[in-house]
Design an enzyme around this catalytic site. Structure first.
Site, PDB file in Angstrom:
ATOM      1  N   ILE A 468     -15.384  40.090 -34.423  1.00  0.00           N
ATOM      2  CA  ILE A 468     -15.050  40.828 -35.649  1.00  0.00           C
ATOM      3  C   ILE A 468     -14.287  39.942 -36.629  1.00  0.00           C
ATOM      4  O   ILE A 468     -13.589  40.431 -37.517  1.00  0.00           O
ATOM      5  CB  ILE A 468     -14.272  42.112 -35.318  1.00  0.00           C
ATOM      6  CG1 ILE A 468     -12.970  41.822 -34.560  1.00  0.00           C
ATOM      7  CG2 ILE A 468     -15.144  43.053 -34.501  1.00  0.00           C
ATOM      8  CD1 ILE A 468     -12.112  43.073 -34.288  1.00  0.00           C
ATOM      9  N   THR A 470     -12.539  37.213 -35.271  1.00  0.00           N
ATOM     10  CA  THR A 470     -11.512  36.564 -34.461  1.00  0.00           C
ATOM     11  C   THR A 470     -11.949  35.206 -33.941  1.00  0.00           C
ATOM     12  O   THR A 470     -11.123  34.430 -33.476  1.00  0.00           O
ATOM     13  CB  THR A 470     -11.193  37.437 -33.238  1.00  0.00           C
ATOM     14  OG1 THR A 470     -12.412  37.630 -32.511  1.00  0.00           O
ATOM     15  CG2 THR A 470     -10.642  38.784 -33.653  1.00  0.00           C
ATOM     16  N   GLY A 511     -10.119  42.018 -25.948  1.00  0.00           N
ATOM     17  CA  GLY A 511     -11.481  41.504 -25.931  1.00  0.00           C
ATOM     18  C   GLY A 511     -11.583  40.124 -25.318  1.00  0.00           C
ATOM     19  O   GLY A 511     -12.248  39.936 -24.292  1.00  0.00           O
ATOM     20  N   ARG A 591      -2.134  31.964 -22.774  1.00  0.00           N
ATOM     21  CA  ARG A 591      -2.750  30.679 -23.109  1.00  0.00           C
ATOM     22  C   ARG A 591      -3.598  30.855 -24.367  1.00  0.00           C
ATOM     23  O   ARG A 591      -4.303  31.851 -24.515  1.00  0.00           O
ATOM     24  CB  ARG A 591      -3.633  30.229 -21.944  1.00  0.00           C
ATOM     25  CG  ARG A 591      -4.118  28.806 -22.056  1.00  0.00           C
ATOM     26  CD  ARG A 591      -4.637  28.317 -20.710  1.00  0.00           C
ATOM     27  NE  ARG A 591      -5.329  27.051 -20.848  1.00  0.00           N
ATOM     28  CZ  ARG A 591      -6.465  26.755 -20.221  1.00  0.00           C
ATOM     29  NH1 ARG A 591      -7.024  27.636 -19.410  1.00  0.00           N
ATOM     30  NH2 ARG A 591      -7.038  25.580 -20.394  1.00  0.00           N
ATOM     31  N   ASN A 594      -8.317  28.864 -28.578  1.00  0.00           N
ATOM     32  CA  ASN A 594      -8.763  28.015 -29.681  1.00  0.00           C
ATOM     33  C   ASN A 594      -7.661  27.992 -30.739  1.00  0.00           C
ATOM     34  O   ASN A 594      -7.530  28.937 -31.528  1.00  0.00           O
ATOM     35  CB  ASN A 594     -10.066  28.566 -30.270  1.00  0.00           C
ATOM     36  CG  ASN A 594     -10.622  27.685 -31.386  1.00  0.00           C
ATOM     37  OD1 ASN A 594      -9.980  26.713 -31.794  1.00  0.00           O
ATOM     38  ND2 ASN A 594     -11.797  28.027 -31.869  1.00  0.00           N
ATOM     39  N   THR A 597      -8.590  29.028 -34.556  1.00  0.00           N
ATOM     40  CA  THR A 597      -8.821  30.431 -34.913  1.00  0.00           C
ATOM     41  C   THR A 597      -7.638  31.304 -34.488  1.00  0.00           C
ATOM     42  O   THR A 597      -7.379  32.331 -35.114  1.00  0.00           O
ATOM     43  CB  THR A 597     -10.126  30.948 -34.264  1.00  0.00           C
ATOM     44  OG1 THR A 597     -10.130  30.573 -32.893  1.00  0.00           O
ATOM     45  CG2 THR A 597     -11.334  30.382 -34.971  1.00  0.00           C
ATOM     46  N   GLN A 601      -5.727  34.035 -36.737  1.00  0.00           N
ATOM     47  CA  GLN A 601      -5.549  35.423 -36.299  1.00  0.00           C
ATOM     48  C   GLN A 601      -4.089  35.851 -36.448  1.00  0.00           C
ATOM     49  O   GLN A 601      -3.791  36.934 -36.945  1.00  0.00           O
ATOM     50  CB  GLN A 601      -5.987  35.552 -34.832  1.00  0.00           C
ATOM     51  CG  GLN A 601      -5.902  36.953 -34.267  1.00  0.00           C
ATOM     52  CD  GLN A 601      -6.965  37.874 -34.827  1.00  0.00           C
ATOM     53  OE1 GLN A 601      -7.948  37.439 -35.412  1.00  0.00           O
ATOM     54  NE2 GLN A 601      -6.761  39.171 -34.669  1.00  0.00           N
ATOM     55  N   LYS A 663      -3.504  36.199 -22.583  1.00  0.00           N
ATOM     56  CA  LYS A 663      -2.895  37.527 -22.735  1.00  0.00           C
ATOM     57  C   LYS A 663      -3.576  38.335 -23.850  1.00  0.00           C
ATOM     58  O   LYS A 663      -3.742  39.535 -23.723  1.00  0.00           O
ATOM     59  CB  LYS A 663      -1.409  37.395 -23.068  1.00  0.00           C
ATOM     60  CG  LYS A 663      -0.506  37.135 -21.857  1.00  0.00           C
ATOM     61  CD  LYS A 663       0.949  37.276 -22.254  1.00  0.00           C
ATOM     62  CE  LYS A 663       1.857  37.172 -21.030  1.00  0.00           C
ATOM     63  NZ  LYS A 663       3.281  37.258 -21.433  1.00  0.00           N
ATOM     64  N   GLU A 667      -3.456  41.545 -32.058  1.00  0.00           N
ATOM     65  CA  GLU A 667      -2.659  42.459 -32.876  1.00  0.00           C
ATOM     66  C   GLU A 667      -1.208  42.071 -33.078  1.00  0.00           C
ATOM     67  O   GLU A 667      -0.554  42.532 -34.007  1.00  0.00           O
ATOM     68  CB  GLU A 667      -2.778  43.861 -32.270  1.00  0.00           C
ATOM     69  CG  GLU A 667      -4.229  44.313 -32.361  1.00  0.00           C
ATOM     70  CD  GLU A 667      -4.559  45.556 -31.571  1.00  0.00           C
ATOM     71  OE1 GLU A 667      -4.413  46.636 -32.119  1.00  0.00           O
ATOM     72  OE2 GLU A 667      -4.966  45.432 -30.393  1.00  0.00           O
TER      73      GLU A 667
HETATM   74 MO1  MOS Z   1      -7.627  47.301 -32.482  1.00  0.00          MO
HETATM   75  S1  MOS Z   1      -6.572  48.618 -33.677  1.00  0.00           S
HETATM   76  O1  MOS Z   1      -7.472  47.993 -30.927  1.00  0.00           O
HETATM   77  O2  MOS Z   1      -9.228  47.385 -32.997  1.00  0.00           O
END
Ligand code: MOS
Length: 709
Positions: A468, A470, A511, A591, A594, A597, A601, A663, A667
């Protein structure tokens, strides 16, 4: 390009996005631009009343307009099955498109017009006459309304936690902070608005979509239309931003409804304005924080009560009181949530749901406590570092908040800071600095992956990740290259196709960790099966993984990322303007796969913190019940001119129980950022701002009140 015995350290090496060239040259095809022969276009019609029922829809004049193929509404739409529980919980009635005549909020989808061109569809949709029987609506969100109630449950965790006696603890505390904080409705505003293109091909439904997880959307669509799940394929190869609201939404349902009826490919793309009512948003919150402490700042009491608005059709809990469950211990410790039902759209997850608004309140209150105790804000937090989970008593998998503060303070130049507010002047500007702590859960969810050794010496990874923005595709290449012990260039990655099998969605900051677990497991197994030096057969060799069992066996621990945020602001007391001059975040977030990116983020989250602190505010109009200025002109998100020098750093913090050490960093970048800025504004001016955004008018009003006092 054969496997090397020593392996490679691809993970941790900066790598440009694999699809970057395609994106910047326009070769990457998005859901809103994919071409199919015979493609036609749908446009949603949204309600203009905020509550009531639809008396009638006069489709005939619109059906006579150029290019119009059909109109669907509650009077003629096929029946849908909405009685199921999807990946994120019970189905939102919003997905039951045109199933009844009720209108629960302004901007509710009431009809779909499909025409040969997008322009024809939009003109016809704008012309469609819908007659409503309007009822009085209520969109007024304020704390203290008696209708607020405690909900039964939430997909993001526990509604209430409590230990010890809060009132007795406050009575026994030498220092008490009690304050109310509010945050407004905030909107995701991905660069790419939601779009979906549906077609039936060879007996299967294919949906080219922009979403955070094809298994989630495919599952929902199969349920809604009572289709065999095997017959539904959803792809989302490129996604122009998501942030929590790109799950199943009305546009996919509309596209499938029309494509099924017309037997032609149908695209439904939402307009920017439509995003302000049909894809969710972060609800307004009102939060009360009460802290009780000893004179040295050690907490005796932490009480965080958070209220948010929800709709009349679904419950959404913004878990704003959650950060205190991780960050601080106290003998009396209570976190609780309340909801207020209004005639508004159902809110949804938005980057750091709960933690973003919650950390503003909690970390502002900690700063107020530091002021009252005369203790440095960093020292105050370090004095309150818990040994174990404040509520669970479980050990932390790792907790490097102290290192984040030490490293952050050193880089930011915190030492020797004059704690007095309102005393640093540079020309017309008052200058101040502030800090805040941050935390976000680290989790992994079962996923599957396949890694194939090809006859030409290259490797193909198939994992149903969603990128998305990331850099997930690139991260998976690095993870696979490391596990295989090959160059990253030897790895191609296929993602975002429901035919690839089940996997975690791009959400919850889970993810990358979840997919990497599956990819590394499959890659390791493949490596064991390959005979060094032996040729790979023409059809290749494939190893598959399913991490369900391994993840189910994880020992119970408190699993979180941590961070410190620092900000320097300048405030013009004559105009009320606040400028963020610099920001610095230091993250202990597992860890880093990349660095290139990952930095983007984290910086993106911090930029959003500036936006949240100073700009973003969905202004709900009481008369119409809708959002005023629901577009990028009326709703300001931080632009280049608002964003100063920002730095994101990290400390070494590999997760001990994750095969790659990840981890998750999706967000945490936004968490604590608004509080650090608000605390810096206090340090600059001596005035506390407890209501976001810190608009010029609020700065002026507060300044005038302070001058009077
Ligand atoms: Mo995030 S708010 O869990 O897409």
């Amino acid at each position: 390009m054969t496997a090397t015995a020593e392996g490679k350290s691809a993970v941790g090496t900066g790598h440009v996005r694999l699809e970057g060239l395609d994106k910047v040259t326009g070769a990457a095809v998005y859901a809103g631009e994919v071409h199919f022969d015979g493609l036609v276009h749908g446009c949603l019609v949204l309600s203009t009343v905020a509550r009531g029922r639809i008396r009638s829809v006069d489709a005939a004049p619109v059906l006579a307009m150029p290019g119009v193929l059909d109109v669907w509404h509650h009077g003629n739409a096929p029946r849908l099955n909405t009685d199921f529980v999807g990946m994120l919980g019970p189905t939102d009635p919003l997905l039951g498109l045109f199933q009844n005549d009720r209108v629960p909020h302004a901007g509710w989808p009431v009809a779909l017009v499909v025409a040969e061109t997008p322009e024809q569809a939009r003109e016809a949709a704008d012309s469609l006459a819908v007659d409503y029987e309007a009822e009085p609506h209520d969109v007024e969100f304020t704390a203290g309304r008696p209708e607020a109630y405690t909900p039964g449950g939430t997909p993001v965790g526990t509604v209430e936690t409590s230990k010890g006696d809060v009132e007795a603890g406050l009575a026994a505390s030498a220092v008490v902070v009690e304050a109310e904080y509010t945050t407004p409705e905030e909107y995701h505003n991905s660069m790419e608005p939601h779009a979906a293109t549906a077609r039936w091909e060879g007996g299967r439904l294919e949906l080219v979509d922009s979403n955070q997880g094809t298994p989630m959307v495919a599952g929902d669509i199969a349920q809604l239309f009572s289709l065999d799940p095997e017959s539904v394929r959803v792809r989302a190869e490129h996604v122009g931003g998501a942030f929590g609201n790109k799950g199943t939404r009305p546009h996919q349902v509309a596209a499938v409804m029309a494509a099924t009826a017309l037997r032609r490919p149908v695209r439904v793309a939402l307009t920017r304005r439509q995003l302000f009512s049909v894809v969710g948003y972060r609800p307004a919150t009102a939060q009360r924080v009460r802290l009780g402490a000893d004179p040295d700042g050690r907490l005796r009491v932490l009480d965080h009560l958070a209220l948010n608005q929800t709709s009349t059709t679904s419950e959404y809990v913004e878990a704003s009181a959650s950060p205190g469950r991780t960050l601080y211990d106290a003998d009396a410790h209570r976190t609780s949530h309340r909801l207020l039902r209004l005639d508004v759209p159902t809110p949804t997850f938005m980057r750091a749901p709960g933690e973003a608004p919650g950390s503003f309140a909690l970390e502002s209150a900690l700063d107020e406590l530091a002021e009252k105790c005369g203790v440095d804000p960093i020292e105050l937090r370090l004095r309150n570092e818990p040994e174990a989970g404040p509520l669970s008593g479980l050990p932390f998998s790792s907790r490097n908040l102290r290192a984040c503060f030490e490293e952050g303070a050193r880089r930011f130049g915190w030492a020797g800071r004059d704690p007095r507010p309102g005393v640093r002047r540079e020309g017309r500007w008052l200058v101040g600095t502030g800090t805040a702590a941050a935390t976000f859960p680290s989790g992994a969810a079962p996923s599957t992956a396949a890694v194939t050794a090809e006859a030409d010496g290259s490797f193909t990874v198939g994992v149903n990740a969603s990128d998305i923005g990331t850099g997930a595709r690139t991260a998976m290449a690095l993870v696979a290259a490391e596990a295989l012990g090959v160059d990253t260039d030897a790895v191609r990655v296929r993602i975002a196709d429901s035919d690839l099998g089940p996997a975690m969605i791009a959400g919850g900051s889970m993810g990358t960790r979840s997919w990497a677990w599956a990819v590394s497991a499959a890659a390791r197994e493949l490596r064991e099966r390959l005979v060094p030096g032996a040729p790979v057969p023409a059809e290749g060799v494939t190893a598959r993984s399913d991490t369900g069992e391994a993840i189910g066996a994880l020992p119970q621990k408190e699993r979180y990322s941590f961070a410190s945020q620092f900000a320097e602001v300048a405030v013009d007391p004559a105009t009320g303007e606040v400028r963020v001059r610099r920001m610095l975040g230091t993250f202990a977030a597992g860890r880093i796969v990349n660095p290139l990116t990952a930095r983007s983020q984290l910086l993106g989250g911090m930029v959003w913190g500036i936006s949240m602190a100073l700009h973003e505010e969905g202004a709900r109009d009481r008369a119409s019940g809708g959002i005023v200025g629901g577009d990028l002109a009326g709703y300001h998100v931080a632009a280049n001119a608002d964003v100063p020098a920002i730095e994101a750093h990290w400390v070494d913090d590999p997760d001990p129980d994750d095969p790659v050490g990840i981890k998750g960093i999706g967000e945490i970048g936004i968490v604590g950022a608004a509080a650090a800025i608000a605390n810096a504004v206090w340090h600059a001016t001596g005035v506390r701002h407890r209501h976001l955004p810190i608009r010029p008018d609020r700065v002026l009003t507060a300044g005038q009140e302070a001058a009077k006092a």
